[in-house]
Scaffold this motif. Structure first.
Motif, PDB file in Angstrom:
ATOM      1  N   TRP A 180       0.809  -1.205   0.000  1.00 59.91           N
ATOM      2  CA  TRP A 180       0.000   0.000   0.000  1.00 59.91           C
ATOM      3  C   TRP A 180       0.845   1.259   0.000  1.00 59.91           C
ATOM      4  O   TRP A 180       0.436   2.270  -0.589  1.00 59.91           O
ATOM      5  CB  TRP A 180      -0.965  -0.026   1.182  1.00 59.91           C
ATOM      6  N   LEU A 181       2.014   1.242   0.629  1.00 60.76           N
ATOM      7  CA  LEU A 181       2.878   2.422   0.624  1.00 60.76           C
ATOM      8  C   LEU A 181       3.364   2.713  -0.797  1.00 60.76           C
ATOM      9  O   LEU A 181       3.338   3.860  -1.250  1.00 60.76           O
ATOM     10  CB  LEU A 181       4.071   2.211   1.569  1.00 60.76           C
ATOM     11  N   GLY A 183       0.582   4.184  -2.840  1.00 60.33           N
ATOM     12  CA  GLY A 183       0.427   5.620  -2.563  1.00 60.33           C
ATOM     13  C   GLY A 183       1.474   6.448  -3.285  1.00 60.33           C
ATOM     14  O   GLY A 183       1.173   7.518  -3.834  1.00 60.33           O
ATOM     15  N   VAL A 194       0.555   6.581  -6.951  1.00 59.50           N
ATOM     16  CA  VAL A 194      -0.580   7.479  -7.172  1.00 59.50           C
ATOM     17  C   VAL A 194      -0.128   8.938  -7.123  1.00 59.50           C
ATOM     18  O   VAL A 194      -0.562   9.762  -7.942  1.00 59.50           O
ATOM     19  CB  VAL A 194      -1.700   7.190  -6.154  1.00 59.50           C
ATOM     20  N   ILE A 195       0.765   9.269  -6.203  1.00 61.29           N
ATOM     21  CA  ILE A 195       1.297  10.634  -6.121  1.00 61.29           C
ATOM     22  C   ILE A 195       2.094  10.969  -7.380  1.00 61.29           C
ATOM     23  O   ILE A 195       1.956  12.063  -7.940  1.00 61.29           O
ATOM     24  CB  ILE A 195       2.147  10.811  -4.847  1.00 61.29           C
TER      25      ILE A 195
END
Length: 91
Positions: free
Chosen positions: A54-55, A58, A61-62
């Motif tokens: 998940w990190l 993220g 996505v950024i």
């Protein structure tokens, strides 16, 4: 007086026209690179979701959001420059 104004604006018109042409070329290249990078980052996002990272998801996505924002802002800058060129041509 109108002739003098046109003579003074002419170098600025040429400069802005060259800038617009360069920006068209850069946006064309940017669009092709964005397509290739979208496929690569799409695969990375899919792998991050499958592996429950998940990190990393993220972070991806950024990165994707920043890339999309840069494309939108560069196209908006191109539109403003083209509008300025059209304004100068009307003077």
């Amino acid at each position: 007086m109108r002739i003098i104004k046109k003579i003074l604006v002419f170098p600025l018109i040429i400069l802005v026209a060259v800038i617009v042409s360069i920006m068209k070329l850069l946006i064309y290249v940017e669009a092709h690179l964005a397509g290739i990078l979208a496929i690569i980052f799409g695969i990375c996002v899919l792998l991050a979701v499958i592996n429950h990272m998940w990190l990393q998801l993220g972070i991806f996505v950024i990165i994707i959001g920043t890339g999309v924002l840069m494309i939108v802002l560069s196209f908006q800058l191109f539109l403003w420059t083209e509008d300025f060129l059209n304004f100068l041509k009307r003077v």
